[in-house]
Design an enzyme around this catalytic site. Structure first.
Site, short mmCIF file in Angstrom:
data_model
loop_
_atom_site.label_atom_id
_atom_site.label_comp_id
_atom_site.label_asym_id
_atom_site.label_seq_id
_atom_site.Cartn_x
_atom_site.Cartn_y
_atom_site.Cartn_z
N ARG A 38 36.60 45.42 41.57
CA ARG A 38 38.07 45.41 41.53
C ARG A 38 38.66 46.77 41.88
O ARG A 38 39.72 46.85 42.49
CB ARG A 38 38.55 44.95 40.15
CG ARG A 38 38.35 43.46 39.99
CD ARG A 38 38.81 42.97 38.66
NE ARG A 38 38.94 41.52 38.68
CZ ARG A 38 39.04 40.77 37.60
NH1 ARG A 38 39.04 41.34 36.41
NH2 ARG A 38 39.14 39.48 37.70
N LYS A 201 33.96 22.18 32.88
CA LYS A 201 34.80 21.09 32.37
C LYS A 201 35.73 20.46 33.38
O LYS A 201 36.37 21.16 34.16
CB LYS A 201 35.65 21.64 31.22
CG LYS A 201 34.86 22.00 30.00
CD LYS A 201 35.84 22.46 28.98
CE LYS A 201 35.20 22.83 27.67
NZ LYS A 201 36.19 23.51 26.83
N GLY A 354 36.22 34.55 39.56
CA GLY A 354 35.49 34.23 38.33
C GLY A 354 34.03 33.93 38.58
O GLY A 354 33.35 34.64 39.32
N GLY A 377 41.69 33.09 37.53
CA GLY A 377 42.82 32.31 37.04
C GLY A 377 43.91 32.16 38.09
O GLY A 377 44.46 31.07 38.27
#
Ligand code: AMP
Length: 414
Positions: A38, A201, A354, A377
Protein backbone atom coordinates in the site's frame (compact mmCIF):
# COMPACT_ATOMS: atom_id res chain seq x y z
CA UNK A 1 -17.36 8.12 -11.51
CA UNK A 2 -14.97 8.38 -14.44
CA UNK A 3 -15.20 12.15 -14.58
CA UNK A 4 -13.44 13.16 -11.37
CA UNK A 5 -10.81 15.88 -11.26
CA UNK A 6 -7.35 14.33 -11.35
CA UNK A 7 -3.88 15.59 -10.43
CA UNK A 8 -3.45 16.90 -13.97
CA UNK A 9 -6.34 19.33 -13.45
CA UNK A 10 -4.76 21.29 -10.56
CA UNK A 11 -1.73 23.57 -10.07
CA UNK A 12 0.41 22.50 -7.12
CA UNK A 13 3.48 24.75 -7.13
CA UNK A 14 4.01 26.24 -3.65
CA UNK A 15 0.70 24.87 -2.40
CA UNK A 16 0.06 22.87 0.77
CA UNK A 17 -1.46 19.67 -0.54
CA UNK A 18 -3.25 17.44 1.92
CA UNK A 19 -3.22 13.86 0.63
CA UNK A 20 -5.32 11.03 2.10
CA UNK A 21 -3.39 7.79 1.57
CA UNK A 22 -4.17 4.24 2.60
CA UNK A 23 -1.20 3.37 4.81
CA UNK A 24 -3.19 0.77 6.73
CA UNK A 25 -0.40 -1.80 6.38
CA UNK A 26 -0.03 -5.10 8.22
CA UNK A 27 2.57 -5.13 11.02
CA UNK A 28 4.04 -7.80 13.26
CA UNK A 29 4.09 -7.63 17.07
CA UNK A 30 7.33 -5.61 17.04
CA UNK A 31 5.83 -2.97 14.75
CA UNK A 32 7.67 -4.10 11.61
CA UNK A 33 5.74 -3.63 8.38
CA UNK A 34 5.16 -7.08 6.89
CA UNK A 35 3.72 -5.93 3.54
CA UNK A 36 4.42 -2.46 2.14
CA UNK A 37 2.33 -2.81 -1.05
CA UNK A 38 0.00 0.00 0.00
CA UNK A 39 2.89 2.39 0.65
CA UNK A 40 4.43 1.51 -2.71
CA UNK A 41 1.06 2.07 -4.43
CA UNK A 42 0.98 5.64 -3.11
CA UNK A 43 4.39 6.61 -4.52
CA UNK A 44 3.29 7.81 -8.01
CA UNK A 45 1.05 10.50 -6.50
CA UNK A 46 3.57 11.57 -3.85
CA UNK A 47 6.44 11.73 -6.35
CA UNK A 48 4.33 13.73 -8.80
CA UNK A 49 3.44 16.27 -6.11
CA UNK A 50 7.10 16.58 -5.06
CA UNK A 51 8.10 17.17 -8.70
CA UNK A 52 5.38 19.80 -9.04
CA UNK A 53 6.83 21.69 -6.06
CA UNK A 54 4.00 21.08 -3.61
CA UNK A 55 4.34 20.85 0.15
CA UNK A 56 2.96 17.37 0.63
CA UNK A 57 1.08 16.64 3.86
CA UNK A 58 0.05 12.99 4.06
CA UNK A 59 -2.61 11.48 6.28
CA UNK A 60 -3.92 7.98 6.88
CA UNK A 61 -5.45 5.70 9.44
CA UNK A 62 -3.81 2.52 10.73
CA UNK A 63 -5.68 -0.30 12.41
CA UNK A 64 -8.44 0.30 14.91
CA UNK A 65 -7.29 2.52 17.80
CA UNK A 66 -10.98 3.40 18.37
CA UNK A 67 -10.64 7.15 18.62
CA UNK A 68 -7.83 7.04 21.22
CA UNK A 69 -4.10 7.71 20.87
CA UNK A 70 -2.32 4.35 21.04
CA UNK A 71 1.40 3.94 20.34
CA UNK A 72 0.80 0.48 18.88
CA UNK A 73 -1.03 2.14 15.97
CA UNK A 74 1.38 5.04 15.41
CA UNK A 75 2.25 5.77 11.78
CA UNK A 76 5.91 6.31 12.68
CA UNK A 77 7.08 3.03 11.04
CA UNK A 78 5.25 4.10 7.87
CA UNK A 79 7.08 7.46 7.85
CA UNK A 80 10.37 5.55 8.11
CA UNK A 81 9.55 3.11 5.31
CA UNK A 82 8.25 5.92 3.13
CA UNK A 83 11.49 7.87 3.64
CA UNK A 84 13.43 4.85 2.41
CA UNK A 85 11.18 4.36 -0.61
CA UNK A 86 11.23 8.05 -1.59
CA UNK A 87 14.90 8.38 -0.76
CA UNK A 88 14.00 11.59 1.01
CA UNK A 89 13.21 12.64 4.55
CA UNK A 90 9.57 12.34 5.55
CA UNK A 91 8.80 14.64 8.44
CA UNK A 92 6.72 12.66 10.94
CA UNK A 93 4.32 15.03 12.69
CA UNK A 94 3.80 12.90 15.77
CA UNK A 95 0.99 14.32 17.89
CA UNK A 96 -1.78 12.58 19.83
CA UNK A 97 -4.18 15.32 18.67
CA UNK A 98 -3.17 14.72 15.00
CA UNK A 99 -3.62 18.46 14.32
CA UNK A 100 -2.36 20.98 16.92
CA UNK A 101 -0.64 24.35 17.02
CA UNK A 102 2.74 22.61 17.03
CA UNK A 103 1.77 20.60 13.98
CA UNK A 104 0.55 23.76 12.24
CA UNK A 105 3.86 25.51 12.95
CA UNK A 106 5.82 22.58 11.59
CA UNK A 107 3.68 22.59 8.45
CA UNK A 108 4.21 26.36 8.04
CA UNK A 109 7.96 25.77 8.10
CA UNK A 110 7.81 23.27 5.23
CA UNK A 111 9.42 24.15 1.90
CA UNK A 112 8.29 23.31 -1.62
CA UNK A 113 8.90 19.62 -2.31
CA UNK A 114 8.91 18.64 1.38
CA UNK A 115 6.88 15.66 2.58
CA UNK A 116 5.26 15.27 6.01
CA UNK A 117 3.03 12.61 7.54
CA UNK A 118 0.40 13.30 10.20
CA UNK A 119 -0.25 10.85 13.05
CA UNK A 120 -3.00 8.19 12.68
CA UNK A 121 -6.27 10.03 11.98
CA UNK A 122 -8.16 7.43 14.02
CA UNK A 123 -6.46 8.71 17.19
CA UNK A 124 -9.33 11.23 17.07
CA UNK A 125 -12.81 10.02 17.90
CA UNK A 126 -14.30 12.49 15.39
CA UNK A 127 -12.59 10.76 12.44
CA UNK A 128 -14.97 7.85 11.90
CA UNK A 129 -18.00 10.04 12.66
CA UNK A 130 -16.96 12.46 9.92
CA UNK A 131 -17.29 15.36 12.35
CA UNK A 132 -17.02 18.90 11.12
CA UNK A 133 -14.53 20.20 13.71
CA UNK A 134 -11.86 17.60 12.89
CA UNK A 135 -12.51 17.94 9.13
CA UNK A 136 -11.93 21.69 9.45
CA UNK A 137 -8.77 21.21 11.53
CA UNK A 138 -7.35 18.91 8.87
CA UNK A 139 -8.42 21.23 6.05
CA UNK A 140 -6.70 24.18 7.80
CA UNK A 141 -3.35 22.54 6.99
CA UNK A 142 -3.89 22.55 3.22
CA UNK A 143 -4.77 24.62 0.16
CA UNK A 144 -5.81 21.59 -1.85
CA UNK A 145 -7.00 18.07 -1.06
CA UNK A 146 -6.16 14.84 -2.90
CA UNK A 147 -7.83 11.50 -2.20
CA UNK A 148 -5.51 8.63 -3.04
CA UNK A 149 -6.90 6.15 -0.47
CA UNK A 150 -9.03 3.82 -2.55
CA UNK A 151 -9.12 1.30 0.31
CA UNK A 152 -11.15 3.70 2.50
CA UNK A 153 -13.33 5.21 -0.23
CA UNK A 154 -16.34 3.18 0.90
CA UNK A 155 -16.24 4.98 4.26
CA UNK A 156 -17.34 8.56 4.91
CA UNK A 157 -14.77 9.78 7.43
CA UNK A 158 -13.39 13.23 8.28
CA UNK A 159 -10.03 12.66 6.57
CA UNK A 160 -11.45 11.47 3.26
CA UNK A 161 -14.94 12.98 2.94
CA UNK A 162 -15.32 15.78 5.52
CA UNK A 163 -12.10 17.51 4.51
CA UNK A 164 -13.16 17.71 0.84
CA UNK A 165 -15.99 20.08 1.82
CA UNK A 166 -13.47 22.80 2.65
CA UNK A 167 -10.81 22.44 -0.06
CA UNK A 168 -10.65 22.14 -3.86
CA UNK A 169 -10.20 18.42 -4.44
CA UNK A 170 -8.94 15.82 -6.90
CA UNK A 171 -8.31 12.07 -6.97
CA UNK A 172 -4.72 10.79 -6.89
CA UNK A 173 -3.20 8.45 -9.47
CA UNK A 174 -4.05 5.30 -7.50
CA UNK A 175 -7.73 6.15 -7.07
CA UNK A 176 -7.86 7.31 -10.69
CA UNK A 177 -6.46 3.96 -11.82
CA UNK A 178 -8.81 1.98 -9.59
CA UNK A 179 -11.96 3.76 -10.69
CA UNK A 180 -11.04 3.92 -14.36
CA UNK A 181 -10.26 0.18 -14.66
CA UNK A 182 -13.07 -1.06 -12.41
CA UNK A 183 -15.45 1.61 -13.70
CA UNK A 184 -14.80 0.75 -17.35
CA UNK A 185 -15.21 -2.97 -16.67
CA UNK A 186 -18.54 -2.39 -14.95
CA UNK A 187 -19.89 0.33 -17.22
CA UNK A 188 -18.71 -0.71 -20.67
CA UNK A 189 -17.14 -4.18 -20.46
CA UNK A 190 -15.72 -6.06 -23.38
CA UNK A 191 -17.63 -9.35 -23.60
CA UNK A 192 -17.80 -12.11 -22.63
CA UNK A 193 -17.68 -10.65 -19.12
CA UNK A 194 -16.99 -13.30 -16.48
CA UNK A 195 -17.20 -12.90 -12.71
CA UNK A 196 -15.47 -15.42 -10.47
CA UNK A 197 -16.71 -15.43 -6.90
CA UNK A 198 -15.39 -17.39 -3.96
CA UNK A 199 -14.55 -16.97 -0.31
CA UNK A 200 -16.27 -18.13 2.79
CA UNK A 201 -19.83 -16.88 2.79
CA UNK A 202 -22.71 -16.36 0.40
CA UNK A 203 -24.09 -13.74 2.78
CA UNK A 204 -21.06 -11.48 2.15
CA UNK A 205 -21.53 -11.66 -1.60
CA UNK A 206 -25.32 -11.46 -2.07
CA UNK A 207 -25.19 -7.82 -3.18
CA UNK A 208 -22.34 -8.57 -5.57
CA UNK A 209 -24.14 -11.52 -7.17
CA UNK A 210 -27.38 -9.58 -7.51
CA UNK A 211 -25.68 -6.61 -9.13
CA UNK A 212 -23.33 -8.59 -11.38
CA UNK A 213 -26.21 -10.69 -12.65
CA UNK A 214 -27.37 -7.62 -14.57
CA UNK A 215 -23.96 -6.98 -16.11
CA UNK A 216 -22.01 -10.20 -16.68
CA UNK A 217 -22.42 -13.12 -19.09
CA UNK A 218 -21.06 -15.79 -16.75
CA UNK A 219 -20.76 -16.24 -12.98
CA UNK A 220 -18.34 -18.87 -11.67
CA UNK A 221 -18.79 -19.78 -8.00
CA UNK A 222 -16.15 -21.61 -5.93
CA UNK A 223 -14.86 -21.51 -2.35
CA UNK A 224 -16.89 -22.13 0.77
CA UNK A 225 -19.91 -20.27 -0.61
CA UNK A 226 -20.36 -22.82 -3.41
CA UNK A 227 -21.60 -25.42 -0.90
CA UNK A 228 -24.76 -23.48 -0.05
CA UNK A 229 -25.50 -23.37 -3.81
CA UNK A 230 -24.78 -27.11 -4.14
CA UNK A 231 -27.06 -27.84 -1.19
CA UNK A 232 -29.74 -25.69 -2.85
CA UNK A 233 -29.44 -27.95 -5.88
CA UNK A 234 -30.06 -30.99 -3.69
CA UNK A 235 -26.50 -32.30 -3.17
CA UNK A 236 -25.35 -33.68 0.19
CA UNK A 237 -22.35 -31.64 1.23
CA UNK A 238 -21.18 -33.45 4.39
CA UNK A 239 -19.50 -31.15 6.90
CA UNK A 240 -18.72 -28.44 4.33
CA UNK A 241 -19.43 -24.80 5.08
CA UNK A 242 -23.17 -24.20 4.89
CA UNK A 243 -25.34 -21.19 5.53
CA UNK A 244 -28.56 -22.98 6.22
CA UNK A 245 -30.63 -19.78 6.22
CA UNK A 246 -29.33 -18.82 2.77
CA UNK A 247 -30.36 -22.01 0.94
CA UNK A 248 -33.64 -20.40 -0.15
CA UNK A 249 -31.79 -17.33 -1.37
CA UNK A 250 -29.29 -19.49 -3.28
CA UNK A 251 -32.25 -21.19 -5.01
CA UNK A 252 -33.67 -17.79 -5.96
CA UNK A 253 -30.31 -16.63 -7.29
CA UNK A 254 -29.98 -19.79 -9.38
CA UNK A 255 -33.46 -19.13 -10.85
CA UNK A 256 -32.67 -15.46 -11.53
CA UNK A 257 -29.49 -16.34 -13.46
CA UNK A 258 -31.62 -18.59 -15.67
CA UNK A 259 -34.17 -15.80 -16.26
CA UNK A 260 -31.42 -13.35 -17.11
CA UNK A 261 -29.63 -15.80 -19.36
CA UNK A 262 -26.48 -15.64 -17.25
CA UNK A 263 -24.40 -18.81 -17.23
CA UNK A 264 -23.85 -19.98 -13.63
CA UNK A 265 -21.01 -22.46 -13.21
CA UNK A 266 -20.57 -24.41 -9.96
CA UNK A 267 -17.95 -27.00 -8.96
CA UNK A 268 -18.37 -30.54 -10.29
CA UNK A 269 -15.80 -32.04 -7.92
CA UNK A 270 -14.19 -30.94 -4.65
CA UNK A 271 -11.26 -31.76 -2.39
CA UNK A 272 -12.70 -33.09 0.85
CA UNK A 273 -10.85 -33.32 4.17
CA UNK A 274 -11.46 -35.02 7.50
CA UNK A 275 -10.61 -31.92 9.53
CA UNK A 276 -10.15 -28.18 9.01
CA UNK A 277 -6.34 -28.30 8.99
CA UNK A 278 -3.56 -28.81 6.50
CA UNK A 279 -2.25 -32.09 7.86
CA UNK A 280 -5.30 -34.25 7.63
CA UNK A 281 -6.62 -37.01 5.39
CA UNK A 282 -7.99 -35.61 2.09
CA UNK A 283 -9.03 -36.66 -1.40
CA UNK A 284 -11.01 -35.50 -4.41
CA UNK A 285 -14.61 -36.59 -4.96
CA UNK A 286 -17.41 -35.62 -7.36
CA UNK A 287 -20.11 -33.42 -5.85
CA UNK A 288 -22.60 -36.29 -5.68
CA UNK A 289 -20.14 -38.29 -3.59
CA UNK A 290 -19.22 -36.03 -0.66
CA UNK A 291 -18.84 -38.26 2.43
CA UNK A 292 -21.03 -37.19 5.34
CA UNK A 293 -18.06 -36.96 7.74
CA UNK A 294 -15.83 -34.83 5.48
CA UNK A 295 -15.71 -31.15 4.42
CA UNK A 296 -14.95 -29.58 1.05
CA UNK A 297 -11.93 -27.29 1.32
CA UNK A 298 -10.99 -26.74 -2.34
CA UNK A 299 -12.27 -27.23 -5.89
CA UNK A 300 -11.20 -30.48 -7.63
CA UNK A 301 -9.25 -31.16 -10.85
CA UNK A 302 -12.32 -31.42 -13.11
CA UNK A 303 -13.66 -28.15 -11.75
CA UNK A 304 -10.29 -26.46 -12.26
CA UNK A 305 -10.40 -27.62 -15.90
CA UNK A 306 -13.98 -26.42 -16.43
CA UNK A 307 -13.41 -23.04 -14.72
CA UNK A 308 -10.11 -22.48 -16.57
CA UNK A 309 -11.65 -23.23 -19.98
CA UNK A 310 -14.42 -20.74 -19.28
CA UNK A 311 -11.97 -18.10 -18.03
CA UNK A 312 -9.97 -18.38 -21.27
CA UNK A 313 -13.06 -17.32 -23.24
CA UNK A 314 -13.44 -14.10 -21.23
CA UNK A 315 -12.60 -10.61 -22.50
CA UNK A 316 -13.25 -9.06 -19.08
CA UNK A 317 -12.73 -11.16 -15.96
CA UNK A 318 -13.31 -9.98 -12.41
CA UNK A 319 -12.32 -12.18 -9.48
CA UNK A 320 -13.27 -11.83 -5.82
CA UNK A 321 -12.73 -14.54 -3.21
CA UNK A 322 -10.48 -17.62 -3.09
CA UNK A 323 -11.59 -21.01 -4.46
CA UNK A 324 -10.60 -22.87 -1.31
CA UNK A 325 -8.76 -22.57 1.98
CA UNK A 326 -5.71 -21.21 0.16
CA UNK A 327 -3.92 -20.44 3.45
CA UNK A 328 -3.34 -24.21 3.79
CA UNK A 329 -0.97 -25.62 1.18
CA UNK A 330 -3.01 -28.77 0.55
CA UNK A 331 -6.10 -26.73 -0.32
CA UNK A 332 -4.51 -23.88 -2.27
CA UNK A 333 -4.31 -25.64 -5.64
CA UNK A 334 -7.70 -24.47 -6.96
CA UNK A 335 -7.02 -20.83 -6.13
CA UNK A 336 -3.55 -20.95 -7.71
CA UNK A 337 -4.96 -22.64 -10.84
CA UNK A 338 -7.56 -19.88 -11.23
CA UNK A 339 -4.84 -17.25 -10.83
CA UNK A 340 -2.90 -19.07 -13.58
CA UNK A 341 -5.93 -19.23 -15.90
CA UNK A 342 -6.45 -15.50 -15.42
CA UNK A 343 -2.75 -14.85 -16.03
CA UNK A 344 -2.97 -16.74 -19.33
CA UNK A 345 -6.12 -14.91 -20.41
CA UNK A 346 -5.85 -12.26 -23.11
CA UNK A 347 -8.75 -10.32 -21.63
CA UNK A 348 -8.77 -7.58 -19.00
CA UNK A 349 -8.18 -9.29 -15.66
CA UNK A 350 -9.19 -7.59 -12.43
CA UNK A 351 -8.64 -9.01 -8.97
CA UNK A 352 -10.64 -7.61 -6.06
CA UNK A 353 -8.58 -6.72 -3.00
CA UNK A 354 -8.30 -8.54 0.32
CA UNK A 355 -7.91 -12.31 0.27
CA UNK A 356 -8.03 -12.66 -3.52
CA UNK A 357 -5.22 -10.14 -3.87
CA UNK A 358 -3.01 -11.94 -1.36
CA UNK A 359 -3.83 -15.29 -3.00
CA UNK A 360 -2.69 -13.91 -6.36
CA UNK A 361 0.48 -12.48 -4.77
CA UNK A 362 1.24 -15.90 -3.33
CA UNK A 363 0.59 -17.65 -6.64
CA UNK A 364 3.32 -15.56 -8.27
CA UNK A 365 1.03 -14.39 -11.11
CA UNK A 366 0.30 -10.90 -9.83
CA UNK A 367 2.43 -9.19 -12.52
CA UNK A 368 0.29 -10.84 -15.21
CA UNK A 369 -2.98 -9.27 -14.05
CA UNK A 370 -4.34 -6.07 -15.61
CA UNK A 371 -5.21 -4.77 -12.18
CA UNK A 372 -5.16 -5.91 -8.57
CA UNK A 373 -7.31 -3.66 -6.45
CA UNK A 374 -5.77 -2.22 -3.28
CA UNK A 375 -9.15 -2.10 -1.53
CA UNK A 376 -11.06 -5.24 -0.56
CA UNK A 377 -14.15 -3.60 0.93
CA UNK A 378 -14.17 -0.72 -1.55
CA UNK A 379 -13.86 -2.95 -4.62
CA UNK A 380 -16.59 -5.23 -3.26
CA UNK A 381 -18.90 -2.22 -2.90
CA UNK A 382 -18.11 -1.14 -6.46
CA UNK A 383 -19.05 -4.65 -7.61
CA UNK A 384 -22.27 -4.30 -5.63
CA UNK A 385 -23.03 -1.21 -7.72
CA UNK A 386 -22.76 1.16 -4.75
CA UNK A 387 -21.42 4.70 -4.96
CA UNK A 388 -18.24 5.19 -2.88
CA UNK A 389 -18.57 8.27 -0.60
CA UNK A 390 -14.83 9.01 -0.80
CA UNK A 391 -15.09 9.27 -4.59
CA UNK A 392 -18.47 10.99 -4.71
CA UNK A 393 -16.98 13.75 -2.50
CA UNK A 394 -14.34 14.70 -5.08
CA UNK A 395 -15.12 17.52 -7.52
CA UNK A 396 -16.11 16.71 -11.09
CA UNK A 397 -13.88 17.88 -13.95
CA UNK A 398 -14.41 21.53 -14.88
CA UNK A 399 -15.16 20.79 -18.53
CA UNK A 400 -18.49 19.16 -17.71
CA UNK A 401 -19.57 22.25 -15.84
CA UNK A 402 -18.54 24.53 -18.72
CA UNK A 403 -20.27 22.23 -21.17
CA UNK A 404 -23.37 22.19 -19.03
CA UNK A 405 -23.22 25.95 -18.56
CA UNK A 406 -22.99 26.47 -22.35
CA UNK A 407 -25.80 24.04 -22.82
CA UNK A 408 -27.92 25.91 -20.30
CA UNK A 409 -27.23 29.32 -21.86
CA UNK A 410 -28.12 27.99 -25.33
CA UNK A 411 -31.27 26.54 -23.87
CA UNK A 412 -32.06 29.89 -22.24
CA UNK A 413 -31.48 31.80 -25.53
CA UNK A 414 -33.85 29.49 -27.29
P1 AMP B 1 -13.85 -13.97 2.03
O1 AMP B 1 -13.25 -13.05 3.03
O2 AMP B 1 -15.33 -14.12 2.12
O3 AMP B 1 -13.37 -13.70 0.62
O4 AMP B 1 -13.35 -15.42 2.43
C1 AMP B 1 -12.01 -15.79 2.38
C2 AMP B 1 -11.83 -16.99 3.23
O5 AMP B 1 -12.65 -18.04 2.74
C3 AMP B 1 -10.43 -17.52 3.22
O6 AMP B 1 -9.88 -17.35 4.49
C4 AMP B 1 -10.58 -18.98 2.88
O7 AMP B 1 -9.81 -19.83 3.69
C5 AMP B 1 -12.04 -19.25 3.12
N1 AMP B 1 -12.56 -20.38 2.33
C6 AMP B 1 -12.47 -20.55 1.01
N2 AMP B 1 -12.99 -21.73 0.65
C7 AMP B 1 -13.42 -22.33 1.78
C8 AMP B 1 -14.03 -23.57 2.06
N3 AMP B 1 -14.31 -24.44 1.10
N4 AMP B 1 -14.33 -23.86 3.35
C9 AMP B 1 -14.05 -22.98 4.33
N5 AMP B 1 -13.46 -21.79 4.13
C10 AMP B 1 -13.14 -21.47 2.87
Amino acid sequence: MLNKKSLRDLEFKGKNVLVRCDFNVPMDDEGNITDDTRIISSLPTINYLIEQGAKVILMSHLGRPKGQPNKKYSLEPVAKRLSELLNKEVLFLQDDEVVSNTVKKRVEAMEDGDVALLENTRFRKEEEKNEENFSKELASLGDLYVNDAFGTSHRAHASNVGVSTYLPSAVGFLVEKEISIMGKALEEPERPFIAILGGAKVSDKIGVIENLMNIVDTIIVGGGMAFTFLKAQGYEIGKSLLEEDKIGLAKELIEKTKEKNVKLILPVDVVVAKEFKNDTEFNTVSIDNIPSDMMGLDIGEETIKAFSEEIKKGKTIVWNGPMGVFEMENFAKGTIAIAQAMAESEGTTIVGGGDSASAVERSGYSHKMTHISTGGGASLELLEGKALPGIVAISEKQCTTIYNAQFTSIALLE
